[in-house]
Design a protein around this motif. Structure first.
Motif, PDB file in Angstrom:
ATOM      1  N   GLN A 119       0.810  -1.228   0.000  1.00  0.00           N
ATOM      2  CA  GLN A 119       0.000   0.000   0.000  1.00  0.00           C
ATOM      3  C   GLN A 119       0.836   1.266   0.000  1.00  0.00           C
ATOM      4  N   ILE A 120       1.845   1.281  -0.838  1.00  0.00           N
ATOM      5  CA  ILE A 120       2.692   2.470  -0.943  1.00  0.00           C
ATOM      6  C   ILE A 120       1.988   3.463  -1.873  1.00  0.00           C
ATOM      7  N   PRO A 121       1.845   4.719  -1.432  1.00  0.00           N
ATOM      8  CA  PRO A 121       1.071   5.672  -2.239  1.00  0.00           C
ATOM      9  C   PRO A 121       1.872   6.180  -3.434  1.00  0.00           C
ATOM     10  N   VAL A 122       1.863   5.398  -4.499  1.00  0.00           N
ATOM     11  CA  VAL A 122       2.627   5.751  -5.685  1.00  0.00           C
ATOM     12  C   VAL A 122       1.923   5.126  -6.887  1.00  0.00           C
ATOM     13  N   GLN A 123       1.983   5.797  -8.018  1.00  0.00           N
ATOM     14  CA  GLN A 123       1.448   5.224  -9.248  1.00  0.00           C
ATOM     15  C   GLN A 123       2.501   4.297  -9.841  1.00  0.00           C
ATOM     16  N   ILE A 124       2.075   3.100 -10.205  1.00  0.00           N
ATOM     17  CA  ILE A 124       3.018   2.142 -10.793  1.00  0.00           C
ATOM     18  C   ILE A 124       2.820   2.132 -12.297  1.00  0.00           C
ATOM     19  N   ILE A 125       3.865   2.533 -13.002  1.00  0.00           N
ATOM     20  CA  ILE A 125       3.845   2.481 -14.468  1.00  0.00           C
ATOM     21  C   ILE A 125       4.645   1.248 -14.860  1.00  0.00           C
ATOM     22  N   THR A 126       4.101   0.421 -15.757  1.00  0.00           N
ATOM     23  CA  THR A 126       4.865  -0.753 -16.186  1.00  0.00           C
ATOM     24  C   THR A 126       5.230  -0.629 -17.657  1.00  0.00           C
ATOM     25  N   ASP A 127       6.518  -0.873 -17.934  1.00  0.00           N
ATOM     26  CA  ASP A 127       7.021  -0.836 -19.301  1.00  0.00           C
ATOM     27  C   ASP A 127       6.607  -2.127 -20.002  1.00  0.00           C
ATOM     28  N   VAL A 128       5.967  -1.974 -21.145  1.00  0.00           N
ATOM     29  CA  VAL A 128       5.571  -3.157 -21.916  1.00  0.00           C
ATOM     30  C   VAL A 128       6.541  -3.314 -23.077  1.00  0.00           C
ATOM     31  N   CYS A 129       7.383  -4.345 -22.996  1.00  0.00           N
ATOM     32  CA  CYS A 129       8.301  -4.613 -24.098  1.00  0.00           C
ATOM     33  C   CYS A 129       8.819  -6.032 -23.948  1.00  0.00           C
ATOM     34  N   MET A 130       9.318  -6.572 -25.028  1.00  0.00           N
ATOM     35  CA  MET A 130       9.783  -7.951 -24.994  1.00  0.00           C
ATOM     36  C   MET A 130      11.302  -8.055 -24.813  1.00  0.00           C
ATOM     37  N   CYS A 131      12.038  -6.966 -25.030  1.00  0.00           N
ATOM     38  CA  CYS A 131      13.494  -7.107 -25.214  1.00  0.00           C
ATOM     39  C   CYS A 131      14.233  -7.606 -23.972  1.00  0.00           C
ATOM     40  N   GLU A 132      13.704  -7.342 -22.783  1.00  0.00           N
ATOM     41  CA  GLU A 132      14.375  -7.863 -21.586  1.00  0.00           C
ATOM     42  C   GLU A 132      14.114  -9.364 -21.404  1.00  0.00           C
ATOM     43  N   TYR A 133      13.140  -9.888 -22.143  1.00  0.00           N
ATOM     44  CA  TYR A 133      12.676 -11.265 -21.909  1.00  0.00           C
ATOM     45  C   TYR A 133      12.995 -12.228 -23.041  1.00  0.00           C
ATOM     46  N   THR A 134      13.382 -11.673 -24.206  1.00  0.00           N
ATOM     47  CA  THR A 134      13.660 -12.548 -25.347  1.00  0.00           C
ATOM     48  C   THR A 134      15.142 -12.906 -25.394  1.00  0.00           C
ATOM     49  N   SER A 135      15.418 -14.140 -25.810  1.00  0.00           N
ATOM     50  CA  SER A 135      16.816 -14.579 -25.911  1.00  0.00           C
ATOM     51  C   SER A 135      17.558 -13.788 -26.986  1.00  0.00           C
ATOM     52  N   HIS A 136      16.845 -13.303 -28.004  1.00  0.00           N
ATOM     53  CA  HIS A 136      17.489 -12.527 -29.074  1.00  0.00           C
ATOM     54  C   HIS A 136      17.580 -11.041 -28.741  1.00  0.00           C
ATOM     55  N   GLY A 137      16.895 -10.596 -27.692  1.00  0.00           N
ATOM     56  CA  GLY A 137      17.011  -9.202 -27.254  1.00  0.00           C
ATOM     57  C   GLY A 137      16.248  -8.191 -28.088  1.00  0.00           C
ATOM     58  N   HIS A 138      15.385  -8.657 -28.995  1.00  0.00           N
ATOM     59  CA  HIS A 138      14.582  -7.714 -29.770  1.00  0.00           C
ATOM     60  C   HIS A 138      13.236  -7.490 -29.088  1.00  0.00           C
ATOM     61  N   CYS A 139      12.544  -6.430 -29.530  1.00  0.00           N
ATOM     62  CA  CYS A 139      11.336  -5.988 -28.842  1.00  0.00           C
ATOM     63  C   CYS A 139      10.065  -6.675 -29.330  1.00  0.00           C
ATOM     64  N   GLY A 140      10.214  -7.730 -30.135  1.00  0.00           N
ATOM     65  CA  GLY A 140       9.036  -8.433 -30.618  1.00  0.00           C
ATOM     66  C   GLY A 140       9.426  -9.829 -31.063  1.00  0.00           C
ATOM     67  N   ALA A 141       8.522 -10.452 -31.850  1.00  0.00           N
ATOM     68  CA  ALA A 141       8.742 -11.822 -32.317  1.00  0.00           C
ATOM     69  C   ALA A 141       9.565 -11.814 -33.603  1.00  0.00           C
ATOM     70  N   ILE A 142      10.499 -12.758 -33.695  1.00  0.00           N
ATOM     71  CA  ILE A 142      11.338 -12.846 -34.897  1.00  0.00           C
ATOM     72  C   ILE A 142      10.718 -13.826 -35.888  1.00  0.00           C
ATOM     73  N   VAL A 143      10.507 -13.351 -37.097  1.00  0.00           N
ATOM     74  CA  VAL A 143      10.063 -14.228 -38.178  1.00  0.00           C
ATOM     75  C   VAL A 143      11.011 -13.999 -39.345  1.00  0.00           C
ATOM     76  N   LYS A 144      11.629 -15.054 -39.831  1.00  0.00           N
ATOM     77  CA  LYS A 144      12.588 -14.974 -40.937  1.00  0.00           C
ATOM     78  C   LYS A 144      13.663 -13.907 -40.686  1.00  0.00           C
ATOM     79  N   GLY A 145      14.206 -13.919 -39.478  1.00  0.00           N
ATOM     80  CA  GLY A 145      15.345 -13.048 -39.200  1.00  0.00           C
ATOM     81  C   GLY A 145      15.031 -11.587 -38.961  1.00  0.00           C
ATOM     82  N   ASP A 146      13.736 -11.228 -38.934  1.00  0.00           N
ATOM     83  CA  ASP A 146      13.409  -9.823 -38.669  1.00  0.00           C
ATOM     84  C   ASP A 146      12.291  -9.752 -37.625  1.00  0.00           C
TER      85      ASP A 146
END
Ligand code: PBG
Length: 322
Positions: free
Chosen positions: A109-136
């Protein structure tokens, strides 16, 4: 009588300067970005960003409490998962690191607004911000992953959803997903004009999110383009963005100004990791006055037109500001 104009009259003393000052930086403007990883224990310093840490969930709670106590109204959370995979599944796992961190802050209950960054790059093994299809990075297949991520953050209790991936159509897709699942009240802050910038270097070290092949120039913007930034921003607003962001800030003050003039929504600017690191390393070397240069920098971002400033200097600045 020469000279007719004497602008120096209004700079005569500090009280008078206070009276005529055009731009007031306030702690209400600041958002503090924080990194949370899955390890427990004490925070781990980030060498490329002196003073910033990778937090465990307990140490995150401490720093978020301190942030709120200093009068800063919002934090922006980035997760650093232990395991990455091709599909970035940690980004939308119910027990993902960001989801757990959001729940912990809400439970405390900490009085603060929580903003969450939506992106894939921290979670993908290739480090890109989305899904890789045919190398892109494929645009439309990435939207599904991005929407799942946004929804799971909303379910965990995020207050503001902030997509940073730069896929086309993602604001509309996220808005639809949130609305269909009972989150029509949650605002979207889109990284609308996000440039392919070398100023993200320290962040990528902090988050371990550097692309393993290629770069981000097929989805992030060309630093040479200004009119295109207004186009990106207007598209995002059309799709339902409530707040639009320009990123980075300092090399893009003209863009912040253009976006401010072209819109009627709050404008955010991200004073990014490389901008932070340059000040910290210059201050360590003793070549600049750290406090003055931080205040001047943040004031310039506000003066350019930013209503919100995302900055790693938020805690220091809040302590110095009214
Ligand atoms: C994720 C993301 C990045 C930043 C914020 N969200 C890195 C990137 O796009 O490579 C950069 C933040 C900073 O440099 O402080 N896409």
């Amino acid at each position: 009588m020469f000279p007719t104009h004497r602008p120096r009259r209004l700079r005569n003393n500090a009280l008078l300067r206070d009276l005529v000052r055009e731009t007031q930086l306030s702690r209400d403007d600041l958002v503090y970005p924080l990194f949370v990883h899955e390890q427990g224990g004490a925070p781990v310093p980030i060498p490329a960003m002196p003073g910033q840490m990778r937090h465990s969930i307990p140490s995150l709670l401490d720093i978020v409490r301190e942030t709120a106590a200093r009068g800063v109204k919002a934090v922006l959370l980035f997760g650093i998962p232990d395991h990455k995979d091709e599909a970035g599944s940690g980004a939308y796992a119910e027990d993902g690191i960001v989801q757990r961190a959001v729940r912990a802050i809400k439970e405390a209950q900490i009085p603060v607004q929580i903003i969450t960054d939506v992106c894939m790059c921290e979670y993908t093994s290739h480090g890109h911000c989305g899904a890789i299809v045919k190398g892109d990075v494929a645009n439309d297949p990435s939207l599904d992953l991005i929407c799942r991520t946004a929804l799971s953050q909303a379910q965990a209790g995020s207050d503001i959803i902030a997509p940073s991936d730069m896929m086309d159509g993602r604001v509309a897709a996220i808005r639809r997903t949130l609305d269909e699942h009972g989150f029509s009240h949650l605002p979207i802050m889109s990284y609308a004009a996000k440039y392919a910038s070398a100023f993200y270097g320290p962040f990528r070290e902090a988050a371990g999110s550097a692309p393993q092949f290629g770069d981000r120039r097929s989805y992030q913007m060309d630093p040479a383009n200004a009119r295109e930034a207004v186009k990106e921003v207007l598209i995002d607003i059309e799709e339902g963005a409530d707040i639009v962001m320009v990123k980075p800030a300092l090399a893009y003050l003209d863009i912040i100004r253009d976006v401010k003039q072209a819109t009627r929504v709050p404008v955010a600017a991200y004073n990014v990791s490389g901008e932070y690191a340059m000040i910290e390393f210059a201050a360590k070397a003793g070549v600049v006055d750290r406090e003055r240069i931080i205040k001047e920098t943040l004031t310039s971002i506000k003066r350019a037109g930013a209503d919100l400033i995302l900055t790693y200097h938020a805690l220091d600045a809040a302590a110095w500001l009214a």
